[in-house]
Design an enzyme around this catalytic site. Sequence first.
Site, short mmCIF file in Angstrom:
data_model
loop_
_atom_site.label_atom_id
_atom_site.label_comp_id
_atom_site.label_asym_id
_atom_site.label_seq_id
_atom_site.Cartn_x
_atom_site.Cartn_y
_atom_site.Cartn_z
N HIS A 64 0.84 -1.20 0.00
CA HIS A 64 0.00 0.00 0.00
C HIS A 64 0.88 1.25 0.00
CE1 HIS A 64 -3.51 -2.50 1.79
NE2 HIS A 64 -3.55 -2.47 0.47
N GLY A 117 -3.77 -1.29 -7.53
CA GLY A 117 -4.71 -2.04 -6.70
C GLY A 117 -6.15 -1.58 -6.80
N ASP A 122 -5.23 -6.08 -7.47
CA ASP A 122 -5.36 -7.19 -6.53
C ASP A 122 -6.18 -8.32 -7.14
OD1 ASP A 122 -3.94 -5.69 -4.77
OD2 ASP A 122 -5.66 -5.00 -3.60
N ASP A 142 -1.19 -1.69 4.79
CA ASP A 142 -1.25 -0.53 5.68
C ASP A 142 -2.43 -0.72 6.62
OD1 ASP A 142 -1.31 1.87 6.96
OD2 ASP A 142 -1.69 3.09 5.17
N HIS A 149 -10.53 -0.06 -2.26
CA HIS A 149 -10.69 -1.39 -2.82
C HIS A 149 -10.56 -2.46 -1.74
CE1 HIS A 149 -6.47 -0.58 -2.51
NE2 HIS A 149 -6.12 -1.80 -2.91
N ASP A 152 -11.48 -5.95 -2.68
CA ASP A 152 -10.49 -6.69 -3.46
C ASP A 152 -9.39 -7.24 -2.56
OD1 ASP A 152 -11.99 -6.00 -5.61
OD2 ASP A 152 -10.64 -4.45 -6.36
N ARG A 158 -8.42 -13.92 1.14
CA ARG A 158 -9.22 -15.13 1.33
C ARG A 158 -8.83 -16.21 0.33
NH1 ARG A 158 -13.48 -17.82 -0.46
NH2 ARG A 158 -13.72 -16.45 -2.26
#
Length: 357
Positions: A64, A117, A122, A142, A149, A152, A158
């Site tokens: 980030h 991102g 992502d 961060d 996002h 995302d 996950r």
Amino acid sequence: MSRRQSFAVQVDAQRRASGVRRSSTIIERISLAEAVGSETDEVTMPFTSKFAPPEMRQLALVAHNHMKPAMKQFIETYSEILKKFRITGTQTTMKMCKSMWGEDDPAIHYGLTCTSGPLGGDAQIAALMCMEDLGGMIFFIDPLSAHPHQADIDSLQRLANCGNIIVCCNPASASSMMYTLKSALMKGSKGMIPSFFETLESPAVEEYKHQQAVALANVIKGNSPSAPPAPVAPPQAAEPPSKAVSFGTEKSVSFGENTMEVEEKKVKTEDISQSTIDKALMGQSMMLSNVRLQALLAVDSDHDSDDDDDDDEDSSADAPKSKSNAKVSMGLFGIKTKKNRMGLKKLGKSVRKMMSK
């Protein structure tokens, strides 16, 4: 004593019992930093890998905005290890790598350059994992900033857990992972970093697949996806056999002021049990569709046209208005005409004619 103080007392007691304590003096902190530096110098020494970059799946580097300086320092420190992999990542990270390593070195193999991102980077990295071309991910997140996002980011994390790949979400875990990566490359050990060579999955995936198989089986059987198998209903007594009555051709009757129009339509064969006919003849209340009622009237008028010409002429003058549904009540079909020519005797005659066919 408050809850916070109670927790602090317990922690202090644990430290004294175990002999572990934090570095409280400047000298101790400097000593720890020197130990970390010496280990880092050792792990970042040049070495030869027994695996070529194309033989392994890609390694993703993502950071980030507020973590990009830390990512740049990380890449500079562990370049000797990272260059042994096919590196993929978002645009900023890939620019960092290419500015430090160059773009013309044939020994360095760059992977896919993803977009930013918030614009889908992502999601592109997650797609690489779904296509079985991602073995690990170093993602400096961060924790103190909101991200547009976030969905995302959660999806990427996950799916990384579903795929059971190597994931490091902060500099400390990433630095520790460098020792494992270097050792695996030097030894040629696939077992130390299996996600770079084979497709893995979370232990929870097996149970999920089992539940999906059960849900699919229930749907095929006609049950609810999550419902258990339906109990077998006890056998019931068989109903008396019914006689099939084919109405053949339906004559739809529409009434105007003084005219009657007859339109022929095909009517499906319907089953009328003997008990239903008996109830109609006995004056029991029941419901019949307009199609069935008009078929009864049409067949009756068709068979009695030669014998009852006078009756048909009178009935055309005294025709009722059509209804969408005919309700049988008060022992008759509820057909109201001026002379009420359709009596119970004539109804029985028409039904018996149909049954005799």
